[in-house]
Design a protein around this motif. Structure first.
Motif, mmCIF file in Angstrom:
data_model
loop_
_atom_site.group_PDB
_atom_site.id
_atom_site.type_symbol
_atom_site.label_atom_id
_atom_site.label_comp_id
_atom_site.label_asym_id
_atom_site.label_seq_id
_atom_site.Cartn_x
_atom_site.Cartn_y
_atom_site.Cartn_z
ATOM 1 N N GLU A 78 0.818 -1.214 0.000
ATOM 2 C CA GLU A 78 0.000 0.000 0.000
ATOM 3 C C GLU A 78 0.849 1.261 0.000
ATOM 4 O O GLU A 78 0.508 2.250 -0.648
ATOM 5 N N LEU A 79 1.968 1.235 0.717
ATOM 6 C CA LEU A 79 2.857 2.400 0.737
ATOM 7 C C LEU A 79 3.369 2.728 -0.657
ATOM 8 O O LEU A 79 3.462 3.905 -1.030
ATOM 9 N N PHE A 80 3.718 1.724 -1.431
ATOM 10 C CA PHE A 80 4.197 1.978 -2.789
ATOM 11 C C PHE A 80 3.123 2.669 -3.629
ATOM 12 O O PHE A 80 3.427 3.564 -4.403
ATOM 13 N N PHE A 81 1.888 2.262 -3.469
ATOM 14 C CA PHE A 81 0.814 2.871 -4.242
ATOM 15 C C PHE A 81 0.445 4.259 -3.725
ATOM 16 O O PHE A 81 -0.001 5.110 -4.479
ATOM 17 N N GLN A 82 0.641 4.512 -2.445
ATOM 18 C CA GLN A 82 0.306 5.815 -1.875
ATOM 19 C C GLN A 82 1.374 6.858 -2.131
ATOM 20 O O GLN A 82 1.095 8.044 -2.086
ATOM 21 N N ASP A 83 2.595 6.438 -2.379
ATOM 22 C CA ASP A 83 3.696 7.381 -2.548
ATOM 23 C C ASP A 83 3.820 7.948 -3.956
ATOM 24 O O ASP A 83 4.796 8.621 -4.260
ATOM 25 N N VAL A 84 2.868 7.665 -4.820
ATOM 26 C CA VAL A 84 2.929 8.171 -6.189
ATOM 27 C C VAL A 84 1.661 8.928 -6.536
ATOM 28 O O VAL A 84 0.623 8.777 -5.879
ATOM 29 N N ASN A 85 1.751 9.756 -7.579
ATOM 30 C CA ASN A 85 0.568 10.497 -8.023
ATOM 31 C C ASN A 85 -0.372 9.557 -8.774
ATOM 32 O O ASN A 85 -0.032 8.405 -9.041
ATOM 33 N N GLN A 86 -1.549 10.058 -9.134
ATOM 34 C CA GLN A 86 -2.580 9.197 -9.735
ATOM 35 C C GLN A 86 -2.152 8.608 -11.070
ATOM 36 O O GLN A 86 -2.419 7.442 -11.352
#
Length: 172
Positions: A78-86
């Motif tokens: 989840e952190l990997f997906f949250q640390d990037v823009n849409q």
């Protein structure tokens, strides 16, 4: 209580730490996956926080804390997906289509463990005590998913991946 039951209860609740041989065999699993990951990076570097989280994930697996390993692995993904823009998040998902089912299974397993009201009967105490082999397989699969996501993440363009994230929005 039979001797087998007492041993299983002791292992399940870490009455005794894993033996050196158990620890090293589990560590070899993580080391093999990590070696493949780091060899595939080329000039790319993983995020610094990943290396810290990776060590904690390894320790939970090596110690036999398989449920926490699954929960922790899902949090790392989840952190990997949250640390990037849409836009980059969509690109990351595209690179991971081949393991989309495994990512969803990991998320679902984490939810079943962490949100006990969601699935209160998913794992009974007896099942936990006597299904360590199955839980170990689930933990190993969770670690594998983490490395696949980490590899896809570092292959993103580092100059654009973090643009427009919450951290950028907080800057003046």
């Amino acid at each position: 209580m039979s001797i087998e039951h007492a041993i299983a209860v002791g292992e399940a609740f870490c009455v005794a730490p894993p033996t050196y041989e158990q620890w090293m065999a589990r560590r070899d699993v993580v080391t093999d996956l990590g070696t493949k990951y780091y060899n595939s990076l080329g000039n790319n570097k993983p995020p610094e926080k990943f290396q810290v989280l990776e060590r904690e994930l390894e320790r939970s697996y090596c110690s036999g804390a398989y449920l926490s390993c699954v929960v922790f692995a899902a949090a790392i993904v989840e952190l990997f997906f949250q640390d990037v823009n849409q836009v980059t998040r969509a690109m990351l998902r595209g690179k991971l289509e081949y393991i989309e089912g495994e990512i969803e299974s990991l998320r679902s397993a984490r939810n079943d463990i962490a949100h006990y009201l969601r699935a209160p009967d998913v794992l009974s105490m007896d099942e936990y005590i006597f299904s360590k082999g199955g839980l170990e397989v689930a933990a190993r699969q969770a670690i594998l998913v983490v490395y696949h996501v980490a590899r896809a993440f570092v292959r993103l363009d580092p100059n654009t991946a973090l643009q427009g994230t919450r951290r950028d929005a907080a800057r003046p």
